[in-house]
Write a protein that holds these residues in place. Structure first.
Motif, PDB file in Angstrom:
ATOM      1  N   PRO A 155     -11.077   0.157  -5.747  1.00 26.00           N
ATOM      2  CA  PRO A 155     -11.217   1.515  -5.216  1.00 26.00           C
ATOM      3  C   PRO A 155     -11.738   1.560  -3.783  1.00 26.00           C
ATOM      4  N   GLY A 156     -12.539   0.588  -3.404  1.00 27.53           N
ATOM      5  CA  GLY A 156     -13.044   0.565  -2.035  1.00 27.53           C
ATOM      6  C   GLY A 156     -11.957   0.297  -1.013  1.00 27.53           C
ATOM      7  N   ASP A 157     -10.908  -0.395  -1.431  1.00 28.32           N
ATOM      8  CA  ASP A 157      -9.805  -0.723  -0.524  1.00 28.32           C
ATOM      9  C   ASP A 157      -8.872   0.461  -0.294  1.00 28.32           C
ATOM     10  N   VAL A 158      -8.928   1.441  -1.161  1.00 32.53           N
ATOM     11  CA  VAL A 158      -8.044   2.605  -1.053  1.00 32.53           C
ATOM     12  C   VAL A 158      -8.857   3.901  -1.150  1.00 32.53           C
ATOM     13  N   ALA A 159     -10.034   3.876  -0.540  1.00 30.95           N
ATOM     14  CA  ALA A 159     -10.959   5.013  -0.658  1.00 30.95           C
ATOM     15  C   ALA A 159     -10.452   6.264   0.041  1.00 30.95           C
ATOM     16  N   THR A 160      -9.647   6.094   1.068  1.00 34.80           N
ATOM     17  CA  THR A 160      -9.093   7.249   1.769  1.00 34.80           C
ATOM     18  C   THR A 160      -7.569   7.142   1.741  1.00 34.80           C
ATOM     19  N   ASP A 161      -6.936   8.244   1.995  1.00 37.44           N
ATOM     20  CA  ASP A 161      -5.478   8.251   2.027  1.00 37.44           C
ATOM     21  C   ASP A 161      -4.972   7.323   3.130  1.00 37.44           C
ATOM     22  N   ALA A 162      -5.663   7.307   4.259  1.00 37.64           N
ATOM     23  CA  ALA A 162      -5.239   6.467   5.383  1.00 37.64           C
ATOM     24  C   ALA A 162      -5.316   4.982   5.023  1.00 37.64           C
ATOM     25  N   THR A 163      -6.405   4.553   4.384  1.00 36.00           N
ATOM     26  CA  THR A 163      -6.520   3.136   4.026  1.00 36.00           C
ATOM     27  C   THR A 163      -5.528   2.772   2.927  1.00 36.00           C
ATOM     28  N   LYS A 164      -5.254   3.709   2.043  1.00 35.86           N
ATOM     29  CA  LYS A 164      -4.274   3.463   0.984  1.00 35.86           C
ATOM     30  C   LYS A 164      -2.885   3.280   1.583  1.00 35.86           C
ATOM     31  N   GLN A 165      -2.528   4.154   2.509  1.00 35.49           N
ATOM     32  CA  GLN A 165      -1.217   4.038   3.171  1.00 35.49           C
ATOM     33  C   GLN A 165      -1.112   2.735   3.949  1.00 35.49           C
ATOM     34  N   GLU A 166      -2.191   2.371   4.645  1.00 35.11           N
ATOM     35  CA  GLU A 166      -2.185   1.143   5.435  1.00 35.11           C
ATOM     36  C   GLU A 166      -1.976  -0.081   4.535  1.00 35.11           C
ATOM     37  N   LYS A 167      -2.698  -0.145   3.431  1.00 36.08           N
ATOM     38  CA  LYS A 167      -2.566  -1.268   2.496  1.00 36.08           C
ATOM     39  C   LYS A 167      -1.157  -1.305   1.914  1.00 36.08           C
ATOM     40  N   PHE A 168      -0.622  -0.141   1.551  1.00 37.48           N
ATOM     41  CA  PHE A 168       0.724  -0.073   0.994  1.00 37.48           C
ATOM     42  C   PHE A 168       1.752  -0.610   1.993  1.00 37.48           C
ATOM     43  N   LEU A 169       1.667  -0.144   3.225  1.00 38.76           N
ATOM     44  CA  LEU A 169       2.634  -0.551   4.243  1.00 38.76           C
ATOM     45  C   LEU A 169       2.509  -2.037   4.576  1.00 38.76           C
ATOM     46  N   GLU A 170       1.298  -2.569   4.542  1.00 41.78           N
ATOM     47  CA  GLU A 170       1.093  -3.998   4.807  1.00 41.78           C
ATOM     48  C   GLU A 170       1.800  -4.867   3.779  1.00 41.78           C
ATOM     49  N   GLY A 171       1.942  -4.372   2.578  1.00 42.89           N
ATOM     50  CA  GLY A 171       2.557  -5.145   1.508  1.00 42.89           C
ATOM     51  C   GLY A 171       4.061  -5.084   1.458  1.00 42.89           C
ATOM     52  N   LEU A 172       4.647  -4.170   2.212  1.00 43.87           N
ATOM     53  CA  LEU A 172       6.110  -4.053   2.232  1.00 43.87           C
ATOM     54  C   LEU A 172       6.738  -5.255   2.937  1.00 43.87           C
ATOM     55  N   ASN A 173       7.946  -5.575   2.553  1.00 40.87           N
ATOM     56  CA  ASN A 173       8.695  -6.636   3.240  1.00 40.87           C
ATOM     57  C   ASN A 173       8.829  -6.281   4.720  1.00 40.87           C
ATOM     58  N   ASN A 174       9.009  -7.296   5.555  1.00 40.57           N
ATOM     59  CA  ASN A 174       9.029  -7.097   7.006  1.00 40.57           C
ATOM     60  C   ASN A 174      10.010  -6.034   7.463  1.00 40.57           C
ATOM     61  N   GLU A 175      11.232  -6.054   6.925  1.00 41.08           N
ATOM     62  CA  GLU A 175      12.229  -5.085   7.380  1.00 41.08           C
ATOM     63  C   GLU A 175      11.809  -3.653   7.069  1.00 41.08           C
ATOM     64  N   LEU A 176      11.093  -3.456   5.975  1.00 42.90           N
ATOM     65  CA  LEU A 176      10.598  -2.122   5.634  1.00 42.90           C
ATOM     66  C   LEU A 176       9.278  -1.856   6.331  1.00 42.90           C
ATOM     67  N   GLY A 177       8.474  -2.888   6.499  1.00 46.38           N
ATOM     68  CA  GLY A 177       7.184  -2.740   7.155  1.00 46.38           C
ATOM     69  C   GLY A 177       7.312  -2.283   8.592  1.00 46.38           C
ATOM     70  N   MET A 178       8.472  -2.550   9.216  1.00 47.22           N
ATOM     71  CA  MET A 178       8.682  -2.116  10.595  1.00 47.22           C
ATOM     72  C   MET A 178       8.792  -0.604  10.692  1.00 47.22           C
ATOM     73  N   LEU A 179       8.959   0.033   9.565  1.00 45.69           N
ATOM     74  CA  LEU A 179       9.052   1.497   9.552  1.00 45.69           C
ATOM     75  C   LEU A 179       7.683   2.150   9.628  1.00 45.69           C
ATOM     76  N   LYS A 180       6.650   1.339   9.729  1.00 45.77           N
ATOM     77  CA  LYS A 180       5.285   1.853   9.728  1.00 45.77           C
ATOM     78  C   LYS A 180       5.123   2.892  10.831  1.00 45.77           C
ATOM     79  N   VAL A 181       4.462   3.969  10.462  1.00 47.08           N
ATOM     80  CA  VAL A 181       4.197   5.037  11.412  1.00 47.08           C
ATOM     81  C   VAL A 181       2.859   4.741  12.083  1.00 47.08           C
ATOM     82  N   ARG A 182       2.818   4.801  13.339  1.00 45.62           N
ATOM     83  CA  ARG A 182       1.568   4.512  14.072  1.00 45.62           C
ATOM     84  C   ARG A 182       1.066   5.775  14.708  1.00 45.62           C
TER      85      ARG A 182
END
Length: 171
Positions: A144-171
């Motif tokens: 729960p500490g790793d996904v305590a906020t929506d922003a950290t949850k989204q960041e962790k989720f996007l980090e785990g995506l394959n590279n081709e999908l991870g490039m879609l990350k919104v900054r």
């Protein structure tokens, strides 16, 4: 006489009082699972999470949550509860205390640590995005500490995506 009739007419405009809500009946209608014991500690934790959702759905008070969850214990788990309540009076036990005591007894810290580690090392790999979403959602509750906020949850989720999908990350 006319005033009595008029007053009675006014009383008919008020709806009758609602019958008292029986939260135990509402809770049991949800067919909550029973827990006895398990060699898999995660099964116990999953039971506790499911019971918590059912109790919340039924609108139970803190005291009802403890009593109703205890009602769903059977076998060795029921024996544990009976022993626990000889030390701590049931009327004083909060839902948070129940959850903590239950996890301490039925869910090993090692198993929880392994699940947290599994979440932290989760990557999409050969899974579809849908499968990755499912696995991410199932494991996130163990860190729960790793996904305590929506922003950290989204960041962790996007980090785990394959590279081709991870490039879609919104900054």
């Amino acid at each position: 006489m006319q005033m009595l009739v008029q007053n009675q007419g006014n009383n008919n405009n008020n709806p009758p009082p609602r019958p008292p809500v029986n939260n135990l009946t509402l809770f049991l209608r949800l067919n909550p699972p029973v827990f006895s014991s398990s060699t898999e500690p995660i099964v116990a934790d999953d039971w506790l999470r499911k019971i918590g959702r059912e109790l919340g759905t039924a609108g139970c008070t803190d005291a009802e949550m403890v009593r109703f969850a205890a009602h769903q214990l059977d076998g060795p788990a029921a024996s544990w509860w009976e022993n626990y309540t000889t030390t701590y009076p049931i009327a004083t036990i909060t839902w948070d205390q129940f959850q903590h005591a239950f996890r301490t007894t039925h869910v090993s810290a090692g198993a929880m640590s392994l699940k947290k580690h599994e979440f932290r090392n989760l990557f999409q790999g050969n899974c579809t995005v849908g499968q990755y979403v499912d696995e991410f959602s199932q494991l996130a509750c163990y860190a729960p500490g790793d996904v305590a906020t929506d922003a950290t949850k989204q960041e962790k989720f996007l980090e785990g995506l394959n590279n081709e999908l991870g490039m879609l990350k919104v900054r």
